[in-house]
Motif scaffolding. Structure first.
Motif, PDB file in Angstrom:
ATOM      1  N   SER A   1      -1.776   3.559  11.952  1.00 53.79           N
ATOM      2  CA  SER A   1      -2.518   4.808  11.688  1.00 53.79           C
ATOM      3  C   SER A   1      -2.051   5.420  10.379  1.00 53.79           C
ATOM      4  O   SER A   1      -2.855   5.945   9.600  1.00 53.79           O
TER       5      SER A   1
ATOM      6  N   ALA B   1      -3.542   3.888   7.313  1.00 55.44           N
ATOM      7  CA  ALA B   1      -4.859   4.434   6.962  1.00 55.44           C
ATOM      8  C   ALA B   1      -4.717   5.701   6.132  1.00 55.44           C
ATOM      9  O   ALA B   1      -5.397   5.867   5.110  1.00 55.44           O
ATOM     10  N   LEU B   2      -3.811   6.584   6.544  1.00 49.48           N
ATOM     11  CA  LEU B   2      -3.607   7.839   5.806  1.00 49.48           C
ATOM     12  C   LEU B   2      -3.074   7.549   4.404  1.00 49.48           C
ATOM     13  O   LEU B   2      -3.530   8.142   3.415  1.00 49.48           O
TER      14      LEU B   2
ATOM     15  N   ILE C   1      -3.430   4.716   2.634  1.00 47.27           N
ATOM     16  CA  ILE C   1      -4.488   4.094   1.820  1.00 47.27           C
ATOM     17  C   ILE C   1      -5.498   5.150   1.369  1.00 47.27           C
ATOM     18  O   ILE C   1      -5.932   5.160   0.212  1.00 47.27           O
ATOM     19  N   GLY C   2      -5.854   6.059   2.276  1.00 50.35           N
ATOM     20  CA  GLY C   2      -6.769   7.136   1.903  1.00 50.35           C
ATOM     21  C   GLY C   2      -6.196   7.970   0.770  1.00 50.35           C
ATOM     22  O   GLY C   2      -6.894   8.275  -0.204  1.00 50.35           O
ATOM     23  N   SER C   3      -4.908   8.306   0.864  1.00 52.06           N
ATOM     24  CA  SER C   3      -4.254   9.124  -0.175  1.00 52.06           C
ATOM     25  C   SER C   3      -4.219   8.394  -1.514  1.00 52.06           C
ATOM     26  O   SER C   3      -4.399   8.998  -2.568  1.00 52.06           O
TER      27      SER C   3
ATOM     28  N   LEU D   1      -6.349   5.961  -2.411  1.00 50.43           N
ATOM     29  CA  LEU D   1      -7.719   5.729  -2.896  1.00 50.43           C
ATOM     30  C   LEU D   1      -8.369   6.966  -3.507  1.00 50.43           C
ATOM     31  O   LEU D   1      -9.110   6.844  -4.480  1.00 50.43           O
ATOM     32  N   VAL D   2      -8.109   8.119  -2.909  1.00 51.62           N
ATOM     33  CA  VAL D   2      -8.736   9.340  -3.421  1.00 51.62           C
ATOM     34  C   VAL D   2      -8.401   9.525  -4.904  1.00 51.62           C
ATOM     35  O   VAL D   2      -9.277   9.843  -5.720  1.00 51.62           O
TER      36      VAL D   2
ATOM     37  N   LEU E   1      -9.791   6.300  -7.078  1.00 53.29           N
ATOM     38  CA  LEU E   1     -11.229   6.419  -7.352  1.00 53.29           C
ATOM     39  C   LEU E   1     -11.465   7.379  -8.507  1.00 53.29           C
ATOM     40  O   LEU E   1     -12.307   7.127  -9.381  1.00 53.29           O
TER      41      LEU E   1
ATOM     42  N   GLY F   1     -15.660   9.030  -7.124  1.00 53.74           N
ATOM     43  CA  GLY F   1     -15.070   9.896  -6.105  1.00 53.74           C
ATOM     44  C   GLY F   1     -15.166  11.369  -6.460  1.00 53.74           C
ATOM     45  O   GLY F   1     -16.241  11.850  -6.853  1.00 53.74           O
TER      46      GLY F   1
ATOM     47  N   VAL G   1      -3.071  15.676  -3.155  1.00 57.28           N
ATOM     48  CA  VAL G   1      -2.918  14.533  -2.259  1.00 57.28           C
ATOM     49  C   VAL G   1      -1.443  14.132  -2.083  1.00 57.28           C
ATOM     50  O   VAL G   1      -1.086  13.478  -1.117  1.00 57.28           O
TER      51      VAL G   1
ATOM     52  N   PHE H   1       0.484  14.173   1.320  1.00 56.85           N
ATOM     53  CA  PHE H   1       0.024  13.146   2.277  1.00 56.85           C
ATOM     54  C   PHE H   1       0.569  11.776   1.892  1.00 56.85           C
ATOM     55  O   PHE H   1       0.970  10.974   2.735  1.00 56.85           O
TER      56      PHE H   1
END
Lengths: 175, 158
Positions: free
Chosen positions: B34, B37-38, B40-42, B44-45, B48, B54, B67, B70
Motif C-alpha cells: 500500500s 502505491a503512495l 509511486i503517486g508522490s 509521479l505527481v 509528470l 499533470g 508532495v 508524502f
C-alpha cells in the motif's frame, strides 16, 4: 453456474498455453503490480484532494484533469493484466476468498466513483477552489481511499489462500 | 563479502519470528505494498509536472514542496516494512540477482528523487531549459518502475 464458467475458461487452449508458458504469468503479475502502483498512487492523490488531506491549494478540477489521463492508462494495463491472470488460472482464483473480496471491493469503488461523477461532481464549480471540499465529496474520497487500500490488501492476500475464515473453507469451493 | 552479514540477518530471532509466524508477514507485505502505491503517486505527481503534464498550473517547486511529506514518510515506512521481509529471507535475497538490481535502482532513484529533482525544484522555472527537467522526470519514472519490477521478480523468479 460460476464454477462451470471458470472451468469452461480453464479448458480453453489459449488459457492452457498461458498457464503453461514459462514466464507469461510472471510478466502479467509484474505488470499488474507495477500498474497498480500507478493507478492507486494517482487515485490516492485525487482521493486525498477530495478528503482534504493533500494538494489542498490546487483546484479539484485541475487535479482531476492533470492526473486522470495517466491514471486511465494504468487502469487499462491493470485491468488487462488482471483479466489475463484469471484467464490463465481460473480454477486457482475461483475458490480463493481474497480474490472474491477484491472483486467485491472493486465493485464498491466503481459505484462510489460513478455516484461521485453523477451527483456530487455536478456542483464542483461551487467548491472547486475550496481547500476543504463539502462533506459528501470528502466522504467519497475517504471511501475510495479505504477501499483502494482494501483492494491492494486483498490482492496481496490472494497468495495466502489458506489464511481464510473457516466458513469459507466449509463452502468447499476448492474441492 | 556481504554473505556473512546476510547469514547473520537470517539467523536473528526477529527473522525467525517473521518466518515462523502466520500473520505478521502478510500484514507487513500489505502495508509495504500500500505504501508503494503512495510512494509511486508522490513520485509521479512531480515527475509528470517535470514532463510538462499533470498539474501544470503549479510551479515545480511548489508541487515538490506539497508532495515532499508524502514522499518522505512513505519512504520511511517502505524501509521499516522492507527490513523484516528482507531479513526473514536474507539468503534468498542475497542470491537473487533481482534483489541487487532493485537495490541498485533504489540507490540511483534516491539520488534522482531526493537530490537532482530537489535541486531542479530549488531553481526558477526555465533555469534548466525545456529538455533537462523532462530527462530527469523520465529517468525518475524509469528508475522507480525498475525498482517495482525487480522487487516483484525476487518473489517470482528467485
Amino acid at each position: 453456474m460460476l464454477r462451470e464458467l471458470f472451468e469452461w475458461v480453464e479448458a480453453f487452449p489459449s488459457s492452457l498455453s498461458l498457464r503453461e508458458s514459462l514466464n507469461g504469468y510472471v510478466y502479467c503479475l509484474t505488470a499488474h503490480v507495477a500498474s497498480m502502483g500507478l493507478v492507486a498512487g494517482l487515485i490516492g492523490f485525487w482521493d486525498m484532494r477530495l478528503a482534504g488531506l493533500a494538494l489542498r491549494g490546487i483546484r479539484v478540477t485541475k487535479v482531476q484533469s492533470g492526473l486522470f489521463p495517466l491514471m486511465f492508462v494504468g487502469l487499462g494495463i491493470n485491468a488487462i493484466t488482471g483479466i489475463l491472470m484469471v484467464y490463465a488460472q481460473p480454477m486457482r482464483y475461483y475458490p480463493n476468498f481474497w480474490f472474491w473480496m477484491k472483486m467485491g471491493m472493486l465493485v464498491v469503488v466503481a459505484v462510489n466513483a460513478a455516484y461521485f461523477h453523477m451527483n456530487i461532481e455536478k456542483s464542483v464549480d461551487k467548491w472547486d477552489s475550496d481547500p476543504i471540499a463539502p462533506l459528501q465529496a470528502r466522504v467519497a474520497g475517504y471511501v475510495s481511499l479505504a477501499f483502494w487500500f482494501g483492494i491492494i490488501a486483498t490482492g496481496r492476500m490472494v497468495a495466502y489462500s489458506g489464511l481464510v475464515p473457516q466458513w469459507w473453507l466449509d463452502l468447499g469451493l476448492g474441492s | 563479502m556481504l554473505q556473512p552479514f546476510f547469514e547473520w540477518m537470517q539467523g536473528l530471532r526477529f527473522s525467525a519470528f517473521f518466518l515462523e509466524s502466520v500473520w505478521p508477514t502478510p500484514i507487513v507485505q500489505v502495508i509495504h505494498l500500500s505504501t508503494v502505491a503512495l510512494f509511486i503517486g508522490s513520485v509521479l505527481v512531480v515527475d509528470l509536472r517535470l514532463l510538462g503534464r499533470g498539474l501544470i498550473d503549479q510551479s515545480i517547486s511548489e508541487l515538490t514542496r506539497k508532495v515532499q511529506p508524502f514522499l518522505l514518510w512513505s519512504f520511511v515506512v517502505l524501509v521499516l516494512t522492507g527490513i523484516p521481509q528482507m531479513s526473514s529471507t536474507a539468503l534468498k535475497q542475497y542470491y537473487s540477482p533481482f534483489f541487487w538490481w532493485k537495490m541498485g535502482m533504489v540507490f540511483f532513484g534516491l539520488i534522482v528523487t531526493f537530490g537532482v529533482r530537489r535541486y531542479i525544484a530549488s531553481k526558477e522555472e526555465g533555469y534548466f531549459g525545456l529538455v533537462w527537467p523532462k530527462v530527469i522526470g523520465l529517468t525518475s519514472i524509469a528508475l522507480w518502475t525498475s525498482v517495482t519490477i525487480g522487487a516483484r521478480l525476487i518473489g517470482l523468479l528467485s
